[in-house]
Design a protein around this motif. Structure first.
Motif, PDB file in Angstrom:
ATOM      1  N   ASN A   1     -10.854  -7.894   5.685  1.00  0.00           N
ATOM      2  CA  ASN A   1     -11.836  -6.872   5.285  1.00  0.00           C
ATOM      3  C   ASN A   1     -12.185  -7.002   3.792  1.00  0.00           C
ATOM      4  OD1 ASN A   1     -13.482  -4.535   5.622  1.00  0.00           O
ATOM      5  ND2 ASN A   1     -11.823  -3.231   4.850  1.00  0.00           N
ATOM      6  N   LYS A   2     -13.271  -6.335   3.410  1.00  0.00           N
ATOM      7  CA  LYS A   2     -13.787  -6.248   2.028  1.00  0.00           C
ATOM      8  C   LYS A   2     -14.422  -7.555   1.577  1.00  0.00           C
ATOM      9  CE  LYS A   2     -10.268  -2.732   0.932  1.00  0.00           C
ATOM     10  NZ  LYS A   2      -9.529  -2.007  -0.108  1.00  0.00           N
TER      11      LYS A   2
ATOM     12  N   ALA B   1     -16.205  -3.150   5.760  1.00  0.00           N
ATOM     13  CA  ALA B   1     -16.443  -1.769   6.191  1.00  0.00           C
ATOM     14  C   ALA B   1     -17.470  -1.113   5.279  1.00  0.00           C
ATOM     15  CB  ALA B   1     -15.141  -0.978   6.164  1.00  0.00           C
ATOM     16  N   LYS B   2     -17.596  -1.643   4.064  1.00  0.00           N
ATOM     17  CA  LYS B   2     -18.538  -1.065   3.100  1.00  0.00           C
ATOM     18  C   LYS B   2     -19.985  -1.373   3.480  1.00  0.00           C
ATOM     19  CE  LYS B   2     -19.571  -0.751  -1.807  1.00  0.00           C
ATOM     20  NZ  LYS B   2     -19.084  -1.064  -3.163  1.00  0.00           N
TER      21      LYS B   2
ATOM     22  N   ALA C   1      -4.331   0.947   2.638  1.00  0.00           N
ATOM     23  CA  ALA C   1      -5.534   0.775   1.805  1.00  0.00           C
ATOM     24  C   ALA C   1      -6.296  -0.524   2.054  1.00  0.00           C
ATOM     25  CB  ALA C   1      -5.203   0.908   0.311  1.00  0.00           C
TER      26      ALA C   1
ATOM     27  N   PHE D   1     -19.687   4.982   5.067  1.00  0.00           N
ATOM     28  CA  PHE D   1     -18.618   4.420   4.242  1.00  0.00           C
ATOM     29  C   PHE D   1     -18.351   5.349   3.070  1.00  0.00           C
ATOM     30  CE2 PHE D   1     -17.289   1.954   0.489  1.00  0.00           C
ATOM     31  CZ  PHE D   1     -16.082   1.479   0.970  1.00  0.00           C
ATOM     32  N   ASP D   2     -17.087   5.506   2.734  1.00  0.00           N
ATOM     33  CA  ASP D   2     -16.665   6.382   1.635  1.00  0.00           C
ATOM     34  C   ASP D   2     -15.826   5.555   0.661  1.00  0.00           C
ATOM     35  OD1 ASP D   2     -15.582   8.401   0.050  1.00  0.00           O
ATOM     36  OD2 ASP D   2     -15.451   9.799   1.743  1.00  0.00           O
ATOM     37  N   GLN D   3     -16.139   5.637  -0.639  1.00  0.00           N
ATOM     38  CA  GLN D   3     -15.407   4.857  -1.657  1.00  0.00           C
ATOM     39  C   GLN D   3     -13.963   5.312  -1.816  1.00  0.00           C
ATOM     40  OE1 GLN D   3     -16.050   2.140  -3.256  1.00  0.00           O
ATOM     41  NE2 GLN D   3     -18.261   1.951  -3.099  1.00  0.00           N
TER      42      GLN D   3
ATOM     43  N   ASP E   1     -17.291  -8.014   0.888  1.00  0.00           N
ATOM     44  CA  ASP E   1     -18.266  -7.710  -0.188  1.00  0.00           C
ATOM     45  C   ASP E   1     -17.652  -7.964  -1.570  1.00  0.00           C
ATOM     46  OD1 ASP E   1     -17.409  -4.573  -1.111  1.00  0.00           O
ATOM     47  OD2 ASP E   1     -16.829  -5.183   0.904  1.00  0.00           O
TER      48      ASP E   1
ATOM     49  N   GLY F   1      -8.291  -0.822   4.585  1.00  0.00           N
ATOM     50  CA  GLY F   1      -9.593  -0.398   5.123  1.00  0.00           C
ATOM     51  C   GLY F   1      -9.610  -0.116   6.623  1.00  0.00           C
ATOM     52  N   LYS F   2      -8.474   0.213   7.196  1.00  0.00           N
ATOM     53  CA  LYS F   2      -8.419   0.488   8.642  1.00  0.00           C
ATOM     54  C   LYS F   2      -9.313   1.681   9.015  1.00  0.00           C
ATOM     55  CE  LYS F   2      -3.936   1.011   8.374  1.00  0.00           C
ATOM     56  NZ  LYS F   2      -3.756   0.622   6.937  1.00  0.00           N
ATOM     57  N   THR F   3      -9.103   2.791   8.296  1.00  0.00           N
ATOM     58  CA  THR F   3      -9.884   3.995   8.594  1.00  0.00           C
ATOM     59  C   THR F   3     -11.362   3.762   8.294  1.00  0.00           C
ATOM     60  OG1 THR F   3      -7.935   5.333   8.063  1.00  0.00           O
ATOM     61  CG2 THR F   3     -10.039   6.481   8.145  1.00  0.00           C
ATOM     62  N   SER F   4     -11.637   2.996   7.236  1.00  0.00           N
ATOM     63  CA  SER F   4     -13.036   2.711   6.875  1.00  0.00           C
ATOM     64  C   SER F   4     -13.738   1.887   7.960  1.00  0.00           C
ATOM     65  CB  SER F   4     -13.091   1.950   5.555  1.00  0.00           C
ATOM     66  OG  SER F   4     -12.582   2.746   4.507  1.00  0.00           O
TER      67      SER F   4
ATOM     68  N   HIS G   1     -10.168   6.804  -0.838  1.00  0.00           N
ATOM     69  CA  HIS G   1      -9.236   6.521   0.255  1.00  0.00           C
ATOM     70  C   HIS G   1      -9.527   7.513   1.363  1.00  0.00           C
ATOM     71  CE1 HIS G   1      -5.596   4.845   2.007  1.00  0.00           C
ATOM     72  NE2 HIS G   1      -5.343   6.069   2.425  1.00  0.00           N
ATOM     73  N   GLN G   2      -9.775   7.022   2.538  1.00  0.00           N
ATOM     74  CA  GLN G   2     -10.205   7.872   3.638  1.00  0.00           C
ATOM     75  C   GLN G   2      -9.010   8.602   4.227  1.00  0.00           C
ATOM     76  OE1 GLN G   2     -13.473   6.960   5.733  1.00  0.00           O
ATOM     77  NE2 GLN G   2     -14.158   6.371   3.708  1.00  0.00           N
TER      78      GLN G   2
HETATM   79  P1  GDP Z   1      -6.518   2.361   5.134  1.00  0.00           P
HETATM   80  O1  GDP Z   1      -5.375   2.933   4.367  1.00  0.00           O
HETATM   81  O2  GDP Z   1      -6.177   0.982   5.637  1.00  0.00           O
HETATM   82  O3  GDP Z   1      -7.010   3.253   6.227  1.00  0.00           O
HETATM   83  O4  GDP Z   1      -7.720   2.134   4.091  1.00  0.00           O
HETATM   84  P2  GDP Z   1      -9.023   3.043   3.799  1.00  0.00           P
HETATM   85  O5  GDP Z   1      -9.998   2.908   4.931  1.00  0.00           O
HETATM   86  O6  GDP Z   1      -8.600   4.399   3.440  1.00  0.00           O
HETATM   87  O7  GDP Z   1      -9.630   2.290   2.537  1.00  0.00           O
HETATM   88  C1  GDP Z   1      -8.889   2.160   1.343  1.00  0.00           C
HETATM   89  C2  GDP Z   1      -9.826   1.973   0.165  1.00  0.00           C
HETATM   90  O8  GDP Z   1     -10.540   0.749   0.307  1.00  0.00           O
HETATM   91  C3  GDP Z   1     -10.879   3.080   0.056  1.00  0.00           C
HETATM   92  O9  GDP Z   1     -11.105   3.325  -1.312  1.00  0.00           O
HETATM   93  C4  GDP Z   1     -12.117   2.442   0.688  1.00  0.00           C
HETATM   94  O10 GDP Z   1     -13.307   2.989   0.166  1.00  0.00           O
HETATM   95  C5  GDP Z   1     -11.942   0.988   0.292  1.00  0.00           C
HETATM   96  N1  GDP Z   1     -12.572   0.058   1.246  1.00  0.00           N
HETATM   97  C6  GDP Z   1     -12.391   0.022   2.588  1.00  0.00           C
HETATM   98  N2  GDP Z   1     -13.119  -0.955   3.137  1.00  0.00           N
HETATM   99  C7  GDP Z   1     -13.789  -1.564   2.136  1.00  0.00           C
HETATM  100  C8  GDP Z   1     -14.720  -2.654   2.077  1.00  0.00           C
HETATM  101  O11 GDP Z   1     -15.093  -3.292   3.066  1.00  0.00           O
HETATM  102  N3  GDP Z   1     -15.175  -2.999   0.814  1.00  0.00           N
HETATM  103  C9  GDP Z   1     -14.789  -2.336  -0.304  1.00  0.00           C
HETATM  104  N4  GDP Z   1     -15.308  -2.750  -1.460  1.00  0.00           N
HETATM  105  N5  GDP Z   1     -13.927  -1.304  -0.277  1.00  0.00           N
HETATM  106  C10 GDP Z   1     -13.439  -0.918   0.926  1.00  0.00           C
END
Ligand code: GDP
Ligand code: MG
Length: 175
Positions: A123-124, A154-155, A20, A35-37, A126, A22-25, A39-40
């Motif tokens: 990451n994040k 990623a957002k 979580a 970008f998707d809020q 923002d 943000g790797k996939t994001s 969990h991707q």
């Molecule tokens: P992964 O498990 O590392 O692949 O993480 P995901 O890409 O699935 O992201 C996990 C959660 O963090 C999701 O709800 C995303 O929308 C959120 N997220 C990812 N990147 C960002 C970012 O740059 N900013 C914010 N605010 N949320 C993010």
């Protein structure tokens, strides 16, 4: 044109880091500008390919997402094998993901020795009001681990293209 080689040099980029962060994001933002809020869902195929046009050459990136291997650490060595670049992601609003950096770097070095470019991505950015690690502490940690460091979102897309550009510049020409 005759200037384009028929087969582009390929480089494997692997994404590591806690769940979580943000790797996939990051991959989705770079590939599709979206970008998707939520969990991707981790990309269902082994990797995504993208052609990158640099000043002096054109290369092919293979972006390997981590499909839940975060939980199954025994799978990680296989995944890291023959990568050119390891991008270790943490979430600046989650201290525990920052604390995990050392073990992720260790995993990469155990498998690849010095023969790999390691980039830590905070990451994040923002979520600046929820920040739990200062930029100075992040930079100090990166120096201590002898890896590169960049902050991204990623957002918003902040620094995402720059991250890949910086990594592409580090790639050895003959590999
Ligand atoms: P992964 O498990 O590392 O692949 O993480 P995901 O890409 O699935 O992201 C996990 C959660 O963090 C999701 O709800 C995303 O929308 C959120 N997220 C990812 N990147 C960002 C970012 O740059 N900013 C914010 N605010 N949320 C993010
Ligand atoms: Mg994922």
């Amino acid at each position: 044109s005759g200037l384009t080689p028929a087969v582009l040099k390929k480089y494997k980029f692997v994404f590591l880091g806690d769940i979580a962060v943000g790797k996939t994001s990051i991959i989705n933002q770079f590939m599709y500008g979206t970008f998707d809020q939520t969990h991707q869902a981790t990309i269902g195929i082994d990797f995504l390919s993208k052609t990158m046009y640099l000043d002096d050459r054109t290369i092919r990136l293979q972006l390997w997402d981590t499909a839940g291997q975060e939980r199954f650490r025994s799978l990680i060595p296989n995944y890291i094998r023959d990568c050119s670049v390891a991008i270790i992601v943490f979430d600046i609003s989650q201290r525990s993901s920052f604390n995990s950096l050392e073990k992720w770097v260790q995993d990469v070095r155990n498998e690849r020795g010095g023969d790999v470019v390691i980039m830590v991505a905070g990451n994040k950015i923002d979520l600046v009001e929820k920040r739990t690690v200062s930029p100075e502490d992040c930079e100090a940690k990166a120096r201590e681990l002898n890896v590169q460091y960049m902050e991204v979102s990623a957002k918003t897309g902040a620094n995402i293209k720059q991250l890949f550009k910086a990594l592409a510049q580090e790639l050895p020409l003959a590999q």
